[in-house]
Design an enzyme around this catalytic site. Structure first.
Site, short mmCIF file in Angstrom:
data_model
loop_
_atom_site.label_atom_id
_atom_site.label_comp_id
_atom_site.label_asym_id
_atom_site.label_seq_id
_atom_site.Cartn_x
_atom_site.Cartn_y
_atom_site.Cartn_z
NE ARG A 100 -4.00 -2.02 0.28
CZ ARG A 100 -3.97 -3.21 -0.08
NH1 ARG A 100 -2.92 -3.74 -0.74
NH2 ARG A 100 -4.99 -4.14 0.01
CB SER B 234 -8.88 -2.09 4.15
OG SER B 234 -9.24 -3.29 3.60
CD GLU C 289 -6.28 0.68 1.87
OE1 GLU C 289 -5.83 -0.43 2.45
OE2 GLU C 289 -7.17 0.76 0.95
P1 FAD Z 1 -8.88 8.28 -5.37
O1 FAD Z 1 -9.95 7.85 -3.95
O2 FAD Z 1 -9.72 9.12 -6.23
O3 FAD Z 1 -7.68 8.94 -4.89
C1 FAD Z 1 -6.96 8.24 -4.20
C2 FAD Z 1 -5.50 8.96 -3.69
O4 FAD Z 1 -4.80 9.26 -5.25
C3 FAD Z 1 -5.98 10.53 -3.44
O5 FAD Z 1 -4.83 11.06 -2.74
C4 FAD Z 1 -5.81 11.41 -4.92
O6 FAD Z 1 -5.57 12.50 -4.75
C5 FAD Z 1 -4.79 10.33 -5.56
N1 FAD Z 1 -4.88 10.58 -7.06
C6 FAD Z 1 -5.93 10.06 -7.67
N2 FAD Z 1 -5.80 9.99 -9.04
C7 FAD Z 1 -4.59 10.59 -9.10
C8 FAD Z 1 -3.80 11.05 -10.27
N3 FAD Z 1 -4.26 10.62 -11.45
N4 FAD Z 1 -2.75 11.40 -10.27
C9 FAD Z 1 -1.93 11.80 -8.92
N5 FAD Z 1 -2.94 11.44 -7.77
C10 FAD Z 1 -4.10 10.77 -7.91
N6 FAD Z 1 -7.58 -1.18 -2.77
C11 FAD Z 1 -6.77 -2.10 -2.59
O7 FAD Z 1 -5.38 -2.04 -2.87
N7 FAD Z 1 -6.95 -3.58 -2.51
C12 FAD Z 1 -8.39 -3.93 -2.47
O8 FAD Z 1 -8.67 -4.96 -2.45
C13 FAD Z 1 -9.51 -2.71 -2.38
N8 FAD Z 1 -10.69 -2.97 -2.22
C14 FAD Z 1 -11.64 -1.88 -2.13
C15 FAD Z 1 -12.84 -2.33 -1.93
C16 FAD Z 1 -13.77 -1.48 -1.94
C17 FAD Z 1 -15.40 -1.69 -1.96
C18 FAD Z 1 -13.44 0.11 -1.95
C19 FAD Z 1 -14.61 1.08 -1.90
C20 FAD Z 1 -12.26 0.37 -2.16
C21 FAD Z 1 -11.19 -0.72 -2.15
N9 FAD Z 1 -9.89 -0.40 -2.35
C22 FAD Z 1 -8.97 -1.27 -2.40
C23 FAD Z 1 -9.28 0.85 -2.34
C24 FAD Z 1 -9.26 1.81 -3.72
O9 FAD Z 1 -10.02 0.98 -4.45
C25 FAD Z 1 -8.13 2.10 -4.20
O10 FAD Z 1 -7.33 2.82 -3.39
C26 FAD Z 1 -8.03 2.67 -5.50
O11 FAD Z 1 -6.59 2.76 -6.08
C27 FAD Z 1 -8.62 4.22 -5.36
O12 FAD Z 1 -8.89 4.64 -6.90
P2 FAD Z 1 -9.59 6.06 -6.84
O13 FAD Z 1 -9.37 6.43 -8.22
O14 FAD Z 1 -11.01 5.87 -6.45
O15 FAD Z 1 -8.84 6.87 -5.97
N1 EPU Z 2 -10.81 -11.49 10.03
C1 EPU Z 2 -11.37 -11.54 11.50
N2 EPU Z 2 -12.77 -11.29 11.50
C2 EPU Z 2 -13.46 -10.92 10.37
C3 EPU Z 2 -12.76 -10.88 9.08
C4 EPU Z 2 -11.35 -11.25 9.07
O1 EPU Z 2 -10.67 -12.19 12.39
O2 EPU Z 2 -14.35 -10.52 10.46
C5 EPU Z 2 -9.23 -11.92 10.05
C6 EPU Z 2 -8.86 -13.29 9.64
O3 EPU Z 2 -7.90 -13.95 10.25
C7 EPU Z 2 -8.88 -13.27 8.16
C8 EPU Z 2 -7.93 -11.74 8.14
O4 EPU Z 2 -8.79 -11.18 9.04
O5 EPU Z 2 -8.05 -14.51 7.53
C9 EPU Z 2 -7.84 -11.33 6.74
O6 EPU Z 2 -8.99 -10.88 6.27
P1 EPU Z 2 -9.23 -10.75 4.62
O7 EPU Z 2 -9.06 -11.76 3.94
O8 EPU Z 2 -10.77 -10.32 4.32
O9 EPU Z 2 -8.35 -9.73 4.23
P2 EPU Z 2 -7.85 -8.44 4.95
O10 EPU Z 2 -6.53 -8.56 5.41
O11 EPU Z 2 -9.12 -7.78 5.91
C10 EPU Z 2 -6.81 -7.50 2.99
C11 EPU Z 2 -6.84 -5.89 2.02
C12 EPU Z 2 -8.10 -6.09 1.01
C13 EPU Z 2 -8.08 -7.04 0.07
C14 EPU Z 2 -7.90 -8.57 0.94
C15 EPU Z 2 -7.78 -9.57 -0.22
C16 EPU Z 2 -5.61 -4.56 3.35
C17 EPU Z 2 -5.36 -3.33 4.37
N3 EPU Z 2 -6.69 -4.82 2.88
O12 EPU Z 2 -8.06 -7.29 3.57
O13 EPU Z 2 -7.84 -4.73 0.32
O14 EPU Z 2 -9.14 -7.01 -0.61
O15 EPU Z 2 -6.78 -8.36 1.89
O16 EPU Z 2 -6.56 -9.86 -0.47
O17 EPU Z 2 -4.53 -4.89 2.91
C18 EPU Z 2 -8.51 -2.33 0.58
O18 EPU Z 2 -7.42 -2.29 0.61
O19 EPU Z 2 -9.19 -1.46 0.68
C19 EPU Z 2 -8.98 -3.70 0.59
C20 EPU Z 2 -10.21 -4.18 0.74
#
Ligand code: FAD
Ligand code: EPU
Length: 330
Positions: free
Chosen positions: A154, A222, A318
């Site tokens: 991240r 997250s 995050e």
């Molecule tokens: P924004 O929220 O619009 O911007 C994020 C940051 O980037 C801000 O600081 C902004 O100023 C900057 N920025 C945006 N575009 C540019 C640009 N072109 N140039 C310079 N700076 C810029 N993230 C994960 O890593 N893994 C996951 O599994 C994951 N799951 C998610 C699930 C859900 C339901 C949601 C809502 C979010 C999740 N995220 C996850 C977080 C998110 O999807 C990522 O951080 C994504 O990259 C954000 O993209 P955005 O365009 O919406 O960013």
């Molecule tokens: N867990 C609990 N209780 C719960 C749920 C999860 O104890 O209710 C524990 C379990 O041990 C489980 C662990 O948390 O194994 C991890 O949970 P999960 O697999 O859902 O993943 P996460 O660590 O919570 C991360 C990323 C996600 C990404 C998933 C899958 C971060 C901060 N988050 O979540 O990214 O989708 O792994 O790879 O690294 C995001 O960044 O926005 C995001 C959703």
């Protein structure tokens, strides 16, 4: 005052002084010429506007995908305003493999290198060859190669040295043709000799089951990063909580799922006003409908304080929190 509710996935009812969408570098330049204070936005899935923002929100919608095929790889040059999941789907349909573990992550392509999006055993950095950006000090186009991006969990140079100094306009991906499916992450390990389509389908199925859909229940994924702690602290915590899950980062560090820490402290389902700690994935905070920025901050602080008191671990958000004058920390 333009409303920001539909411009960020947490859907807080905040406004900004003005909002400009740019589709190319010329439009970006003219927007910047007329703005002294701005926040750059992709799709707002990692940003929460906790208050009315006294400036201009600049929304990146630079589109375009071009492809170059070499003997060993497929290279994709993608406009920063393209949607990430649509790119993953496009690549799969073309038979270009590798991105499928990252299916259904919301947001724009331009934001993907910033926090090096990751899920299900894969990080986008694995496929980024270089990133094109506008250097805001000189308004010149530059390219930074993968090796200079300082990608980490991240993390990247765009959160440090280049934070606030660039606008990413294009991300250049390289997908090697010698595709090997990655099935190391828990839920994917059960798949039997999956192909890229199987992984894509399974990732989407699992994500839909575990994570709330922002279109239905506002959230930003997250809310906190998973903390990385030293081996000594890990051993100490393990002696008290033998069941604590952890993943090895390197010889000296372990990553602890923040969801487990938060779950252990009984936060699941807890609400402050209209903000709720999600009952099935406590690392996600949700907007029950009319949440305020203040309520988000209150619940997030309660979680941070409790985790600190109980485990001596400081959770780091995050998400990006944008208040009246710009980014704030918790
Ligand atoms: P924004 O929220 O619009 O911007 C994020 C940051 O980037 C801000 O600081 C902004 O100023 C900057 N920025 C945006 N575009 C540019 C640009 N072109 N140039 C310079 N700076 C810029 N993230 C994960 O890593 N893994 C996951 O599994 C994951 N799951 C998610 C699930 C859900 C339901 C949601 C809502 C979010 C999740 N995220 C996850 C977080 C998110 O999807 C990522 O951080 C994504 O990259 C954000 O993209 P955005 O365009 O919406 O960013
Ligand atoms: N867990 C609990 N209780 C719960 C749920 C999860 O104890 O209710 C524990 C379990 O041990 C489980 C662990 O948390 O194994 C991890 O949970 P999960 O697999 O859902 O993943 P996460 O660590 O919570 C991360 C990323 C996600 C990404 C998933 C899958 C971060 C901060 N988050 O979540 O990214 O989708 O792994 O790879 O690294 C995001 O960044 O926005 C995001 C959703």
């Amino acid at each position: 005052m333009p409303g920001l509710r539909s411009y960020h996935s947490f859907h807080l009812s905040s406004n900004c002084d003005s909002l400009l969408v740019f589709e190319d570098v010329e439009q970006l330049q003219s927007a910047l010429d007329n703005t002294s204070h701005y926040y750059l936005l992709g799709e707002g899935s990692n940003t929460l506007f906790t208050e009315d923002f006294t400036g201009t929100v600049l929304v990146n919608r630079i589109k375009g995908i071009s492809t170059t095929v070499t003997e060993s790889a497929v290279c994709l040059q993608v406009g920063a305003g393209e949607n990430w999941h649509e790119l993953v789907t496009f690549a799969l349909k073309q038979g270009y493999h590798g991105l499928e573990n990252l299916a259904l992550i919301p947001g724009s392509v331009g934001a993907c290198p910033i926090q090096n999006i990751g899920a299900y055993g894969v990080e986008v950095a694995n496929f980024i060859e270089s990133v094109d950006y506008i250097d805001l000090a000189t308004f010149t186009q530059k390219r930074i190669a993968h090796d200079q991006c300082q990608f980490g969990y991240r993390d990247s140079i765009f959160k440090h040295t280049l934070a606030g100094k660039v606008v990413i306009t294009q991300v250049n991906f390289k997908l090697p043709k010698n595709y090997k499916p990655v099935t190391t992450y828990g839920e994917l390990a059960v798949l039997n000799q999956p192909n890229a389509q199987d992984i894509y389908n399974e990732v989407i199925r699992v994500r839909r089951k575990k994570l709330p859909d922002p279109a239905v229940l506002g959230n930003a994924g997250s809310f906190f990063k998973n903390p990385v702690i030293g081996l000594e602290q890990y051993q100490k915590l393990l002696s008290i909580h033998a069941e604590m899950p952890a993943y090895k980062v390197d010889k000296h560090h372990m990553k602890i799922p923040a969801a487990w820490l938060i779950d252990k402290l009984g936060f699941k389902g807890r609400t402050v006003g209209e903000v709720r700690c999600h009952p099935t994935q406590p690392l996600v905070l949700t907007n029950l409908g009319h949440a305020s920025g203040e309520q988000v901050i209150q619940l997030a602080r309660q979680i941070i304080d409790s985790v600190e008191q109980q485990f001596a671990i400081t959770l780091e958000p995050e998400v990006r929190l944008v208040a009246k004058h710009g980014l704030i920390t918790l």
